[in-house]
Design a protein around this motif. Sequence first.
Motif, PDB file in Angstrom:
ATOM      1  N   SER A 150       0.826  -1.193   0.000  1.00  0.00           N
ATOM      2  CA  SER A 150       0.000   0.000   0.000  1.00  0.00           C
ATOM      3  C   SER A 150       0.864   1.247   0.000  1.00  0.00           C
ATOM      4  CB  SER A 150      -0.919   0.005   1.232  1.00  0.00           C
ATOM      5  OG  SER A 150      -0.141   0.166   2.408  1.00  0.00           O
ATOM      6  N   ILE A 151       0.215   2.383  -0.289  1.00  0.00           N
ATOM      7  CA  ILE A 151       0.910   3.671  -0.217  1.00  0.00           C
ATOM      8  C   ILE A 151       1.437   3.896   1.201  1.00  0.00           C
ATOM      9  CG2 ILE A 151       0.626   6.164  -0.406  1.00  0.00           C
ATOM     10  CD1 ILE A 151       0.522   4.919  -3.092  1.00  0.00           C
ATOM     11  N   PHE A 152       0.619   3.603   2.192  1.00  0.00           N
ATOM     12  CA  PHE A 152       1.025   3.769   3.588  1.00  0.00           C
ATOM     13  C   PHE A 152       2.294   2.971   3.872  1.00  0.00           C
ATOM     14  CE2 PHE A 152       1.039   2.572   8.041  1.00  0.00           C
ATOM     15  CZ  PHE A 152       0.728   3.748   8.695  1.00  0.00           C
ATOM     16  N   THR A 153       2.316   1.717   3.455  1.00  0.00           N
ATOM     17  CA  THR A 153       3.480   0.865   3.705  1.00  0.00           C
ATOM     18  C   THR A 153       4.699   1.383   2.958  1.00  0.00           C
ATOM     19  OG1 THR A 153       1.970  -1.016   3.899  1.00  0.00           O
ATOM     20  CG2 THR A 153       4.303  -1.513   3.682  1.00  0.00           C
ATOM     21  N   MET A 154       4.507   1.797   1.711  1.00  0.00           N
ATOM     22  CA  MET A 154       5.621   2.343   0.940  1.00  0.00           C
ATOM     23  C   MET A 154       6.220   3.566   1.625  1.00  0.00           C
ATOM     24  SD  MET A 154       4.699   2.234  -3.109  1.00  0.00           S
ATOM     25  CE  MET A 154       6.270   2.985  -3.521  1.00  0.00           C
ATOM     26  N   LEU A 155       5.354   4.469   2.052  1.00  0.00           N
ATOM     27  CA  LEU A 155       5.817   5.707   2.684  1.00  0.00           C
ATOM     28  C   LEU A 155       6.629   5.424   3.942  1.00  0.00           C
ATOM     29  CD1 LEU A 155       2.799   8.189   2.536  1.00  0.00           C
ATOM     30  CD2 LEU A 155       5.129   8.674   1.779  1.00  0.00           C
ATOM     31  N   PHE A 156       6.057   4.631   4.827  1.00  0.00           N
ATOM     32  CA  PHE A 156       6.655   4.477   6.144  1.00  0.00           C
ATOM     33  C   PHE A 156       7.602   3.290   6.246  1.00  0.00           C
ATOM     34  CE2 PHE A 156       2.870   7.091   6.971  1.00  0.00           C
ATOM     35  CZ  PHE A 156       3.509   8.170   7.583  1.00  0.00           C
ATOM     36  N   SER A 157       7.899   2.652   5.121  1.00  0.00           N
ATOM     37  CA  SER A 157       8.973   1.674   5.107  1.00  0.00           C
ATOM     38  C   SER A 157      10.328   2.367   5.147  1.00  0.00           C
ATOM     39  CB  SER A 157       8.871   0.784   3.851  1.00  0.00           C
ATOM     40  OG  SER A 157       7.744  -0.048   3.939  1.00  0.00           O
ATOM     41  N   GLU A 158      10.345   3.641   4.785  1.00  0.00           N
ATOM     42  CA  GLU A 158      11.571   4.430   4.903  1.00  0.00           C
ATOM     43  C   GLU A 158      11.782   4.802   6.370  1.00  0.00           C
ATOM     44  OE1 GLU A 158      13.605   4.983   2.439  1.00  0.00           O
ATOM     45  OE2 GLU A 158      12.291   3.963   1.001  1.00  0.00           O
ATOM     46  N   ALA A 194       0.238  13.679   7.803  1.00  0.00           N
ATOM     47  CA  ALA A 194      -0.729  14.702   7.403  1.00  0.00           C
ATOM     48  C   ALA A 194      -0.834  14.776   5.876  1.00  0.00           C
ATOM     49  CB  ALA A 194      -0.319  16.057   7.970  1.00  0.00           C
ATOM     50  N   ASP A 195       0.305  14.690   5.200  1.00  0.00           N
ATOM     51  CA  ASP A 195       0.303  14.723   3.735  1.00  0.00           C
ATOM     52  C   ASP A 195      -0.386  13.490   3.159  1.00  0.00           C
ATOM     53  OD1 ASP A 195       1.603  17.114   3.755  1.00  0.00           O
ATOM     54  OD2 ASP A 195       3.464  16.405   2.857  1.00  0.00           O
ATOM     55  N   TYR A 196      -0.135  12.341   3.767  1.00  0.00           N
ATOM     56  CA  TYR A 196      -0.782  11.107   3.312  1.00  0.00           C
ATOM     57  C   TYR A 196      -2.304  11.236   3.431  1.00  0.00           C
ATOM     58  CZ  TYR A 196      -2.588   6.360   3.468  1.00  0.00           C
ATOM     59  OH  TYR A 196      -3.325   5.228   3.253  1.00  0.00           O
ATOM     60  N   ALA A 197      -2.771  11.772   4.568  1.00  0.00           N
ATOM     61  CA  ALA A 197      -4.210  11.956   4.767  1.00  0.00           C
ATOM     62  C   ALA A 197      -4.781  12.934   3.748  1.00  0.00           C
ATOM     63  CB  ALA A 197      -4.480  12.442   6.190  1.00  0.00           C
ATOM     64  N   ALA A 198      -4.026  14.002   3.455  1.00  0.00           N
ATOM     65  CA  ALA A 198      -4.482  14.995   2.472  1.00  0.00           C
ATOM     66  C   ALA A 198      -4.582  14.375   1.082  1.00  0.00           C
ATOM     67  CB  ALA A 198      -3.528  16.184   2.457  1.00  0.00           C
ATOM     68  N   TYR A 199      -3.609  13.556   0.726  1.00  0.00           N
ATOM     69  CA  TYR A 199      -3.612  12.906  -0.598  1.00  0.00           C
ATOM     70  C   TYR A 199      -4.802  11.961  -0.738  1.00  0.00           C
ATOM     71  CZ  TYR A 199      -2.468   9.444  -4.132  1.00  0.00           C
ATOM     72  OH  TYR A 199      -2.534   8.578  -5.200  1.00  0.00           O
ATOM     73  N   THR A 200      -5.013  11.082   0.241  1.00  0.00           N
ATOM     74  CA  THR A 200      -6.110  10.115   0.145  1.00  0.00           C
ATOM     75  C   THR A 200      -7.465  10.825   0.155  1.00  0.00           C
ATOM     76  OG1 THR A 200      -6.015   9.767   2.556  1.00  0.00           O
ATOM     77  CG2 THR A 200      -4.807   8.218   1.164  1.00  0.00           C
ATOM     78  N   SER A 201      -7.541  11.940   0.875  1.00  0.00           N
ATOM     79  CA  SER A 201      -8.789  12.701   0.904  1.00  0.00           C
ATOM     80  C   SER A 201      -9.111  13.260  -0.483  1.00  0.00           C
ATOM     81  CB  SER A 201      -8.673  13.835   1.925  1.00  0.00           C
ATOM     82  OG  SER A 201      -9.823  14.645   1.901  1.00  0.00           O
ATOM     83  N   ALA A 226       5.314  15.451  -2.449  1.00  0.00           N
ATOM     84  CA  ALA A 226       5.791  15.740  -3.801  1.00  0.00           C
ATOM     85  C   ALA A 226       6.957  14.836  -4.208  1.00  0.00           C
ATOM     86  CB  ALA A 226       6.195  17.207  -3.915  1.00  0.00           C
ATOM     87  N   GLU A 227       7.979  14.752  -3.374  1.00  0.00           N
ATOM     88  CA  GLU A 227       9.159  13.954  -3.727  1.00  0.00           C
ATOM     89  C   GLU A 227       8.799  12.487  -3.887  1.00  0.00           C
ATOM     90  OE1 GLU A 227      13.543  12.768  -1.870  1.00  0.00           O
ATOM     91  OE2 GLU A 227      12.339  14.345  -0.935  1.00  0.00           O
ATOM     92  N   PHE A 228       8.006  11.974  -2.960  1.00  0.00           N
ATOM     93  CA  PHE A 228       7.585  10.577  -3.011  1.00  0.00           C
ATOM     94  C   PHE A 228       6.764  10.288  -4.264  1.00  0.00           C
ATOM     95  CE2 PHE A 228       4.149   7.542  -2.181  1.00  0.00           C
ATOM     96  CZ  PHE A 228       4.871   6.403  -1.880  1.00  0.00           C
ATOM     97  N   LEU A 229       5.802  11.148  -4.575  1.00  0.00           N
ATOM     98  CA  LEU A 229       4.915  10.910  -5.714  1.00  0.00           C
ATOM     99  C   LEU A 229       5.654  11.065  -7.052  1.00  0.00           C
ATOM    100  CD1 LEU A 229       1.674  12.678  -4.436  1.00  0.00           C
ATOM    101  CD2 LEU A 229       2.059  10.214  -4.695  1.00  0.00           C
ATOM    102  N   MET A 230       6.591  11.992  -7.130  1.00  0.00           N
ATOM    103  CA  MET A 230       7.368  12.126  -8.362  1.00  0.00           C
ATOM    104  C   MET A 230       8.248  10.896  -8.594  1.00  0.00           C
ATOM    105  SD  MET A 230       8.484  16.151  -8.688  1.00  0.00           S
ATOM    106  CE  MET A 230       9.136  16.311  -7.029  1.00  0.00           C
TER     107      MET A 230
END
Length: 292
Positions: free
Chosen positions: A16-24, A174-181, A210-214
């Motif tokens: 998931s996006i959540f897992t990808m983000l916070f695996s770092e 907060a950014d993750y919540a904003a994106y999914t919203s 931004a950096e993650f999504l790019m």
Amino acid sequence: MRKRSYPIPNRNYKSSIFTMLFSEKERLLELYNAVRGTDYKDPELLEINTLENAIYMAIKNDLSFVIDSRLSLYEHQSTYSPNLPLRMLLYLSDLYADMTRDENLYGMKAVKIPSPQFIIFYNGEEEQPDRQILKMSDLYEAEEDEHKLELTVLMLNINAGHNPELMNASRTLADYAAYTSRVRRYAKEQSIEEAVENAITECIREGILAEFLMKNRAEAKRMSIYEYDQAKHIRQERQEAWEEGREAGRVSLLKEQIGKKLSRGKSISEIAEDLEMEESELTRLIEELHCR
């Protein structure tokens, strides 16, 4: 005291996006500090030990890691389930089995294990409070004065407007919540593919993940579409189950009424007229009553 090393499995699979983000580790340490109110600086203090394949029904958890002799299990959920404590117990059992596989559990020396904590990050569409505690003891069939095995899970609502202190402490969350919203909002008027593409473009433009999504645009888009469709499927299944239950209740009540009218000596035509039913349907229900 010598720092203990725990097995770290291959972690190429991210669900998931959540897992990808916070695996770092940097982002995960930021999230841990936000949840615990700590101020750790060195991401290398984290030992990520998320299991790819659990023993029971191939259940996977999103993230698990050890820091300061504490084992944290983090899970992202877009749907609420009262069974989350039981699922966490199954994850924990697999993790402890993996951690102690080289230990002598029958020996005289105590095998030390990290103490666990369980956190659910909820961003589903059903209304939920900012914080709530889910207990495994609520699932037990028998009431006891004291439950010999308890497991508590803290569920945190990360939708917009909820848990502002937590969101302020973790910019990534907060950014993750904003994106999914935004994905959810656009999907009300567009196809999910268009909604995700527009949300990604807008978030990059506004500096949200931004950096993650790019860097991960294609994979992020694919995962967002899958997650949205999966959550939608679960909601539809719940709605169908509710409707089936409501219909079953209606039929049960109808059969009870038919039984009472039959016991009073009413004819099929009279009962059909009273209940505004077709006689063929009434006959079928009477046959079911007699077959019980």
